[in-house]
Design an enzyme around this catalytic site. Structure first.
Site, short mmCIF file in Angstrom:
data_model
loop_
_atom_site.label_atom_id
_atom_site.label_comp_id
_atom_site.label_asym_id
_atom_site.label_seq_id
_atom_site.Cartn_x
_atom_site.Cartn_y
_atom_site.Cartn_z
N PHE A 162 27.11 -50.54 27.52
CA PHE A 162 28.17 -49.74 27.24
C PHE A 162 28.92 -49.84 25.68
CE2 PHE A 162 30.83 -53.36 28.34
CZ PHE A 162 31.87 -53.38 27.35
N LYS A 180 17.59 -44.81 29.50
CA LYS A 180 18.58 -44.98 30.65
C LYS A 180 19.84 -45.72 29.98
CE LYS A 180 20.39 -47.62 33.54
NZ LYS A 180 21.96 -47.39 33.32
N GLU A 218 25.84 -46.39 32.38
CA GLU A 218 26.50 -45.47 33.21
C GLU A 218 28.03 -45.32 32.90
OE1 GLU A 218 25.27 -48.47 33.88
OE2 GLU A 218 25.87 -49.26 35.78
N SER A 240 23.95 -57.55 29.84
CA SER A 240 24.56 -58.89 30.24
C SER A 240 23.30 -59.87 30.66
CB SER A 240 25.41 -58.73 31.55
OG SER A 240 24.85 -58.18 32.44
N CYS A 271 28.61 -58.07 21.10
CA CYS A 271 27.61 -58.97 21.55
C CYS A 271 27.69 -60.29 20.38
CB CYS A 271 26.12 -58.85 21.76
SG CYS A 271 25.51 -57.90 20.29
N GLU A 282 30.51 -65.91 29.09
CA GLU A 282 30.62 -64.71 28.03
C GLU A 282 32.09 -64.09 28.43
OE1 GLU A 282 28.28 -61.67 27.69
OE2 GLU A 282 28.54 -61.49 25.49
#
Ligand code: NAD
Length: 497
Positions: free
Chosen positions: A150, A174, A177, A227, A282, A382
């Site tokens: 995301f 993909k 979402e 992740s 990140c 994290e």
């Protein structure tokens, strides 16, 4: 009824027939801005079939034509830069300036993909044996898959499909979402730039849809960003099926602050890199390591961090936006509580942050912990929120040992005025991307994005030369043209004569 996000299959924006829908919300307001389908098994299969058919034609399209598609796409993206950024703000809550950066860093990769002809050139050597020449060139792989997170809904899809397609592959994307609107817009613009039917397909959904794609026999290569847990699963699942895989996973990035650094620069950069984008990068700096006398800068770091406040995307004074979801906020608040319970010194606590004109947003204020030890959960996990941990050491050697003992190796930086200290850090830190007086060292696309250790699984990294190698296979040809007048007997040895 909010907008129903379509799928892109074989060149058509189609409505899914699924019964499973997810809500896409604006994280600053909780307004439902779209309904997202979890694609059915048949829709996933159709997307792969379309990509496979497109590949058989596209692989034969001359390389300059493929480059021209990227040039047209780059021009369209530039034209739509502000529109894309505004949509990105709505979907992610990012500030406008940060959203523009997200789009821009993707456009740069498209620019790089337009250099495909020179990037995929092979090697040649004449006369490797008498009358024998040898040369190599690149060929595409087939249908490649991208699964994206995301936090950079423009940049990260653009790390993947333009380069894969420029190299002659077809692609199934993909997207996350949680914020699929910008990836859909990117796909629409790619069609407008002239991409043939089926070359890029977009299917939506969560882990289940990703799993169907990952295990599909016609997907030959997988690029994943997300992740750690999901990344490890993707790596194991796809390699078990003998696919080519690159997985970019989570991180815990340290900034080492030496006492000879320019103090104000170091503090400003530490603050910006830790809470920018609400810490949802990140490459965010989540740990500041103060060396020697730099330990005394703690109060000034606190003061600078306390001045930053989150706010809505169009608030010019907002330093960063909300967290992506209520669940993300709950997780971050849980970690802040864990830090306090485990005895870290919470110098700034953003847990009860209020943004008065957007009371329902997923806000977390800048949060600062000192006295952090390597076994605390706030250090081992994290956080992915606007939370900065400060640790102190007495020497550069100790700082390097700390950084290298951490399982992640995405990015790190050192702030110093000493070339010798910088070079030592550059050489000895076990981290793939090092900044010297640069806090977030994300390489430009002519290099590659090279996270190490727990932050990356695979062999070839994203974009740059490594990205090209990831999306291509090298073919080597050894060739001899017989001179009719010279006829030799069978050569029974392996030695090429
Ligand atoms: P996430 O893992 O929740 O989701 C990422 C993508 O994976 C989504 O498309 C999601 O639908 C899919 N997914 C989730 N579970 C899956 C599973 N079991 N199998 C297959 N696919 C699955 O990550 P996120 O919250 O969207 O993104 C944040 C994470 O991404 C952070 O950990 C961050 O560090 C990481 N990240 C890493 C990099 C990098 O370059 N190393 C860059 C950006 C983000």
């Amino acid at each position: 009824m909010a907008y129903q996000v379509p799928l892109l299959i074989n060149g058509n924006m189609v409505q899914s027939h699924t019964k499973q829908w997810l809500e896409v919300t604006n994280p600053a307001t909780q307004d439902v801005i779209a309904h997202l389908p979890c694609a059915t098994g048949d829709e996933v299969r159709l997307a792969v079939v379309a990509a496979k058919a497109a590949f058989t034609k596209w692989r034969r399209v001359p390389v300059p034509e493929r480059a021209r598609l990227m040039l047209r796409y780059q021009a369209l993206l530039k034209e739509q830069h502000d529109e894309l950024a505004r949509l990105l703000c709505k979907d992610t809550g990012k500030t406008l300036e940060d959203a523009r950066g997200d789009v821009w860093r993707g456009i740069e990769v498209v620019e790089q993909a337009a250099h495909v002809a020179s990037l995929t050139m092979g090697e040649t050597q004449a006369e490797v044996a008498t009358g024998v020449d040898c040369y190599s060139f690149s060929q595409p792989l087939g249908v490649c898959l991208g699964i994206t997170p995301f936090n950079f809904p423009a940049m990260i899809p653009l790390w993947m499909f333009p380069l894969a397609i420029a190299c002659g592959n077809a692609f199934v994307l993909k997207p996350s979402e949680q914020d699929p609107l910008v990836p859909m817009e990117l796909a629409k613009l790619f069609r407008e730039a002239g991409a043939p039917d089926g070359l890029l397909n977009v299917v939506h959904g969560g882990a289940e849809v990703a799993e169907q794609l990952l295990t599909h026999e016609d997907i030959v290569a997988v690029s994943f960003v997300g992740s750690v847990g999901a990344g490890r699963h993707v790596y194991r699942t796809a390699t078990d099926r003998l696919k080519r895989v690159q997985v970019f996973a989570g991180a815990k990035n340290h900034m080492v602050v030496m006492p000879d650094a320019n103090k104000q620069q170091a503090i400003n950069n530490l603050v910006g890199a830790s809470v920018g984008a609400a810490g949802q990068r990140c490459m965010a700096i989540s740990v500041g390591v103060l060396v020697g006398e730099a330990k005394a800068w703690l109060a000034e770091i606190k003061e600078a961090l306390a001045k930053v406040r989150p706010g809505a995307w169009n608030d010019p004074k907002a330093g960063y936006g909300p967290l992506i979801s209520q669940a993300a906020k709950k997780r971050v608040l849980g970690l802040i509580e864990a830090g306090k319970r485990e005895g870290a010194d919470c110098l700034l606590d953003g847990s009860n942050c209020i943004v008065s004109d957007h009371p329902d947003g997923n806000w977390v204020g800048p949060t600062l912990f000192a006295g952090v030890t390597p076994t605390m959960r706030i250090y081992t996990e994290e956080i992915f929120g606007p939370v900065l941990l400060l640790m102190t050491v007495d020497s550069l050697d100790e700082a390097i040992a700390l950084v290298n003992a951490n399982p992640y190796g995405n990015g790190t930086s050192i702030f110093t005025a000493s070339g010798a200290a910088a070079r030592k850090y550059q050489q000895e830190s076990q981290v793939g991307q090092v900044g010297i007086n640069v806090p977030v060292p994300v390489p430009l696309p002519f290099f590659s994005f090279t996270g190490w250790r727990g932050s990356f699984y695979g062999d070839l990294h994203a974009y740059g030369k490594q990205g090209v190698r990831f999306y291509t296979e090298t073919k080597t040809v050894t060739s001899r043209w017989f001179d009719d007048e010279v006829v030799t007997g069978p050569n029974l040895s392996i030695h090429l004569k």
